[in-house]
Design a protein around this motif. Structure first.
Motif, PDB file in Angstrom:
ATOM      1  N   ASP A  64       0.821  -1.211   0.000  1.00  0.00           N
ATOM      2  CA  ASP A  64       0.000   0.000   0.000  1.00  0.00           C
ATOM      3  C   ASP A  64       0.857   1.264   0.000  1.00  0.00           C
ATOM      4  O   ASP A  64       0.493   2.261  -0.615  1.00  0.00           O
ATOM      5  CB  ASP A  64      -0.942   0.019   1.207  1.00  0.00           C
ATOM      6  N   GLY A  65       1.981   1.217   0.693  1.00  0.00           N
ATOM      7  CA  GLY A  65       2.826   2.405   0.806  1.00  0.00           C
ATOM      8  C   GLY A  65       3.772   2.629  -0.356  1.00  0.00           C
ATOM      9  O   GLY A  65       4.040   3.779  -0.731  1.00  0.00           O
ATOM     10  N   TRP A  66       4.293   1.544  -0.951  1.00  0.00           N
ATOM     11  CA  TRP A  66       5.339   1.712  -1.957  1.00  0.00           C
ATOM     12  C   TRP A  66       5.238   0.742  -3.126  1.00  0.00           C
ATOM     13  O   TRP A  66       5.296   1.160  -4.272  1.00  0.00           O
ATOM     14  CB  TRP A  66       6.725   1.547  -1.311  1.00  0.00           C
ATOM     15  N   LEU A  67       5.132  -0.546  -2.833  1.00  0.00           N
ATOM     16  CA  LEU A  67       5.283  -1.566  -3.863  1.00  0.00           C
ATOM     17  C   LEU A  67       4.228  -1.495  -4.962  1.00  0.00           C
ATOM     18  O   LEU A  67       4.533  -1.726  -6.124  1.00  0.00           O
ATOM     19  CB  LEU A  67       5.311  -2.962  -3.236  1.00  0.00           C
ATOM     20  N   SER A  68       2.988  -1.168  -4.615  1.00  0.00           N
ATOM     21  CA  SER A  68       1.932  -1.115  -5.624  1.00  0.00           C
ATOM     22  C   SER A  68       2.169   0.016  -6.630  1.00  0.00           C
ATOM     23  O   SER A  68       1.676  -0.032  -7.746  1.00  0.00           O
ATOM     24  CB  SER A  68       0.554  -0.961  -4.970  1.00  0.00           C
ATOM     25  N   ASN A  69       2.946   1.012  -6.255  1.00  0.00           N
ATOM     26  CA  ASN A  69       3.292   2.112  -7.159  1.00  0.00           C
ATOM     27  C   ASN A  69       4.595   1.846  -7.913  1.00  0.00           C
ATOM     28  O   ASN A  69       5.061   2.704  -8.646  1.00  0.00           O
ATOM     29  CB  ASN A  69       3.446   3.420  -6.372  1.00  0.00           C
ATOM     30  N   GLY A  70       5.192   0.698  -7.668  1.00  0.00           N
ATOM     31  CA  GLY A  70       6.469   0.379  -8.298  1.00  0.00           C
ATOM     32  C   GLY A  70       7.653   1.028  -7.604  1.00  0.00           C
ATOM     33  O   GLY A  70       8.756   1.025  -8.126  1.00  0.00           O
ATOM     34  N   ASP A  71       7.419   1.602  -6.437  1.00  0.00           N
ATOM     35  CA  ASP A  71       8.487   2.259  -5.691  1.00  0.00           C
ATOM     36  C   ASP A  71       9.257   1.244  -4.845  1.00  0.00           C
ATOM     37  O   ASP A  71       8.752   0.175  -4.522  1.00  0.00           O
ATOM     38  CB  ASP A  71       7.913   3.322  -4.748  1.00  0.00           C
ATOM     39  N   LYS A  72      10.471   1.621  -4.481  1.00  0.00           N
ATOM     40  CA  LYS A  72      11.257   0.817  -3.554  1.00  0.00           C
ATOM     41  C   LYS A  72      10.952   1.290  -2.135  1.00  0.00           C
ATOM     42  O   LYS A  72      10.729   2.468  -1.898  1.00  0.00           O
ATOM     43  CB  LYS A  72      12.742   0.949  -3.863  1.00  0.00           C
ATOM     44  N   VAL A  73      10.949   0.353  -1.214  1.00  0.00           N
ATOM     45  CA  VAL A  73      10.668   0.677   0.182  1.00  0.00           C
ATOM     46  C   VAL A  73      11.916   1.321   0.790  1.00  0.00           C
ATOM     47  O   VAL A  73      12.986   0.715   0.774  1.00  0.00           O
ATOM     48  CB  VAL A  73      10.286  -0.584   0.988  1.00  0.00           C
ATOM     49  N   PRO A  74      11.802   2.529   1.325  1.00  0.00           N
ATOM     50  CA  PRO A  74      12.956   3.141   1.985  1.00  0.00           C
ATOM     51  C   PRO A  74      13.369   2.306   3.201  1.00  0.00           C
ATOM     52  O   PRO A  74      12.517   1.848   3.956  1.00  0.00           O
ATOM     53  CB  PRO A  74      12.433   4.514   2.430  1.00  0.00           C
ATOM     54  N   PRO A  75      14.688   2.088   3.389  1.00  0.00           N
ATOM     55  CA  PRO A  75      15.146   1.284   4.528  1.00  0.00           C
ATOM     56  C   PRO A  75      14.595   1.757   5.872  1.00  0.00           C
ATOM     57  O   PRO A  75      14.253   0.933   6.718  1.00  0.00           O
ATOM     58  CB  PRO A  75      16.672   1.410   4.470  1.00  0.00           C
ATOM     59  N   ALA A  76      14.463   3.059   6.061  1.00  0.00           N
ATOM     60  CA  ALA A  76      13.943   3.566   7.344  1.00  0.00           C
ATOM     61  C   ALA A  76      12.486   3.149   7.554  1.00  0.00           C
ATOM     62  O   ALA A  76      12.079   2.845   8.673  1.00  0.00           O
ATOM     63  CB  ALA A  76      14.072   5.085   7.404  1.00  0.00           C
ATOM     64  N   GLU A  77      11.712   3.123   6.485  1.00  0.00           N
ATOM     65  CA  GLU A  77      10.310   2.713   6.588  1.00  0.00           C
ATOM     66  C   GLU A  77      10.205   1.200   6.806  1.00  0.00           C
ATOM     67  O   GLU A  77       9.369   0.736   7.577  1.00  0.00           O
ATOM     68  CB  GLU A  77       9.524   3.136   5.349  1.00  0.00           C
ATOM     69  N   PHE A  78      11.066   0.440   6.126  1.00  0.00           N
ATOM     70  CA  PHE A  78      11.101  -1.003   6.345  1.00  0.00           C
ATOM     71  C   PHE A  78      11.463  -1.280   7.799  1.00  0.00           C
ATOM     72  O   PHE A  78      10.881  -2.151   8.444  1.00  0.00           O
ATOM     73  CB  PHE A  78      12.102  -1.671   5.396  1.00  0.00           C
TER      74      PHE A  78
END
Length: 143
Positions: free
Chosen positions: A66-80
């Motif tokens: 919902d936050g990143w992957l569905s938009n094709g974005d990479k998950v920022p390490p801080a958010e992970f």
């Protein structure tokens, strides 16, 4: 998760790599050639989320989608790291799921396979190992 018989021998190498690289230019240099050396790199730097129940890991993965992957974005390490602190049942969860640098042969079976085949900056889909269900964020690789 690690193989006890190799952990002591490999641990020294991993710590040396971690200290010398510090997650700096060497990891960035590997980023450009990640696809060509996925199967041949010697060390991986990763974060993970470990859950005993599949439902819990799926909930964490949905937040990543919902936050990143569905938009094709990479998950920022801080958010992970925030999600790992919230969801992970591994002691590393207190450190944002940070496993640091580890060599081939240190981690068991499917975990090693996924860790060494996930491109730098990418997040794996949930998968099962003997320890439970995982999601891995690959942060670097070195030969």
């Amino acid at each position: 998760m690690g193989k006890d018989s190799k952990a002591k021998d490999a641990g020294g190498k991993g710590k040396g790599k971690q200290a010398s690289s510090g997650g700096g230019d060497e990891a960035k240099g590997a980023k450009g050639k990640a696809k060509s050396d996925l199967g041949t790199c010697t060390y991986v730097k990763a974060r993970h989320i470990l859950c005993e129940k599949q439902g819990k890991i799926n909930e964490a993965y949905k937040k990543l989608q919902d936050g990143w992957l569905s938009n094709g974005d990479k998950v920022p390490p801080a958010e992970f790291a925030k999600l790992a602190s919230e969801y992970s049942e591994c002691p590393s969860g207190k450190k944002g799921g940070d496993l640091g640098w580890f060599p081939r042969g240190k981690m068991a079976g499917p975990f090693q396979d996924v860790a060494f085949s996930t491109p730098v900056g990418a997040t794996s889909a949930p998968f099962k190992s003997t320890h439970g269900y995982h999601i891995i964020l690959s942060e670097g690789r070195e030969n």
